[in-house]
Write a protein that holds these residues in place. Structure first.
Motif, mmCIF file in Angstrom:
data_model
loop_
_atom_site.group_PDB
_atom_site.id
_atom_site.type_symbol
_atom_site.label_atom_id
_atom_site.label_comp_id
_atom_site.label_asym_id
_atom_site.label_seq_id
_atom_site.Cartn_x
_atom_site.Cartn_y
_atom_site.Cartn_z
ATOM 1 N N MET A 132 0.859 -1.205 0.000
ATOM 2 C CA MET A 132 0.000 0.000 0.000
ATOM 3 C C MET A 132 0.888 1.245 0.000
ATOM 4 O O MET A 132 0.666 2.186 -0.751
ATOM 5 N N LEU A 133 1.906 1.230 0.854
ATOM 6 C CA LEU A 133 2.808 2.386 0.919
ATOM 7 C C LEU A 133 3.551 2.559 -0.406
ATOM 8 O O LEU A 133 3.692 3.683 -0.903
ATOM 9 N N ARG A 147 2.672 1.965 -3.349
ATOM 10 C CA ARG A 147 1.819 2.595 -4.367
ATOM 11 C C ARG A 147 1.904 4.114 -4.305
ATOM 12 O O ARG A 147 1.754 4.796 -5.303
ATOM 13 N N PHE A 148 2.061 4.635 -3.070
ATOM 14 C CA PHE A 148 2.098 6.090 -2.911
ATOM 15 C C PHE A 148 3.515 6.635 -3.068
ATOM 16 O O PHE A 148 3.713 7.723 -3.575
ATOM 17 N N LEU A 149 4.501 5.852 -2.641
ATOM 18 C CA LEU A 149 5.893 6.314 -2.737
ATOM 19 C C LEU A 149 6.415 6.219 -4.163
ATOM 20 O O LEU A 149 7.347 6.936 -4.529
ATOM 21 N N LYS A 150 5.837 5.303 -4.932
ATOM 22 C CA LYS A 150 6.358 4.986 -6.264
ATOM 23 C C LYS A 150 7.850 4.657 -6.136
ATOM 24 O O LYS A 150 8.207 3.891 -5.259
ATOM 25 N N VAL A 193 1.811 7.608 8.258
ATOM 26 C CA VAL A 193 2.639 8.560 7.512
ATOM 27 C C VAL A 193 2.428 9.948 8.108
ATOM 28 O O VAL A 193 1.286 10.427 8.181
ATOM 29 N N PHE A 243 -2.539 3.111 7.496
ATOM 30 C CA PHE A 243 -3.082 1.875 6.875
ATOM 31 C C PHE A 243 -2.881 0.688 7.791
ATOM 32 O O PHE A 243 -1.809 0.568 8.393
#
Lengths: 157, 157
Positions: free
Chosen positions: A39-40, A42-45, A130, A146
């Motif tokens: 999940m993380l 996906r946001f950090l790329k 975060v 999350f």
């Protein structure tokens, strides 16, 4: 800077043969950690992530999975994460720059969250919080939390 | 059951011409709401979502965007969400079944979160909190919290 606080996943119980420091993640615990790490990610790329973990087995294993799923720039172990003093963490581990992940334990993470972001939550196993933290102002804001349970949301009750 | 608490996005200021009930979302506010609604939609997939919103313009607009991004089963307006009493919300609006979203205001959502899940956070504009709530035990757990700021995580500081 972004401060990412992660709690280890489910671990085997402490017994006479297994000291607390050596408790390993269960199979379910590894799955939990993989879920939230993704999940993380996906946001950090592909943004590089610096990781510090407590030297206990369950946090080392958690940090390793996190580093596999995200683009880890480094993974360091530190005894500092076995304490609840956020100012100490800030002074010893945190430097401005890219996102920094701290992989630790209950109840220390709960106390960091409260002090860093004024957020009163008890971080669940394998959860990721975060915080957008301003080191100059010594003040942060929780921008995401999350847990592995989020994955079940799409399934029927 | 899953209880989803959403705060409206950024709205225009209250003026002599614009009463509080009629404050509309700004362009940025609509974008914020779209961002977090999409994050939720990823986890809900095509699971139907029941939505209640406060009758104020900014919450109605927020709920409409949420209903566009998720698979909305119904969208109802209720004055109940203009109050901070979670037990009242529970008795009047909540029934077991699929996920239920409540689109409301600060500080009422903060008080629902505290009472429903023991979570002490001040929900940000357009944020979404997901609570796994047991109606029989009158007890829930926060399983996720997203804010629009999460989207900026992948960008450089």
């Amino acid at each position: 800077m972004y401060l990412i606080l992660m709690r280890h996943g489910e671990a085997v119980p402490q017994t006479e043969d297994v000291p607390n420091r050596e408790r390993r993640l269960t199979k379910e615990g590894k799955k939990q950690v993989r879920t939230t790490s993704r999940m993380l990610a996906r946001f950090l790329k592909d943004r590089p992530l610096r990781i510090f973990a407590s030297p206990f087995m369950r946090t080392r294993q958690t940090a390793r999975i996190l580093s596999e799923e995200c683009f880890a720039e480094g993974l360091h172990l530190t005894e500092e994460l076995l304490q609840g003093d956020f100012r100490r963490i800030e002074n010893h581990l945190m430097t401005d720059g890219g996102p920094l992940a701290l992989v630790g334990h209950h109840p220390f993470l709960q106390s960091y969250l409260l002090e860093a972001a004024g957020a009163g939550i008890q971080p669940d196993l394998a959860s990721i919080s975060v915080v957008d933290y301003d080191m100059a102002w010594k003040q942060g804001k929780l921008i995401a939390y999350f847990t592995p349970a989020l994955k079940k949301l799409k399934k029927e009750d």
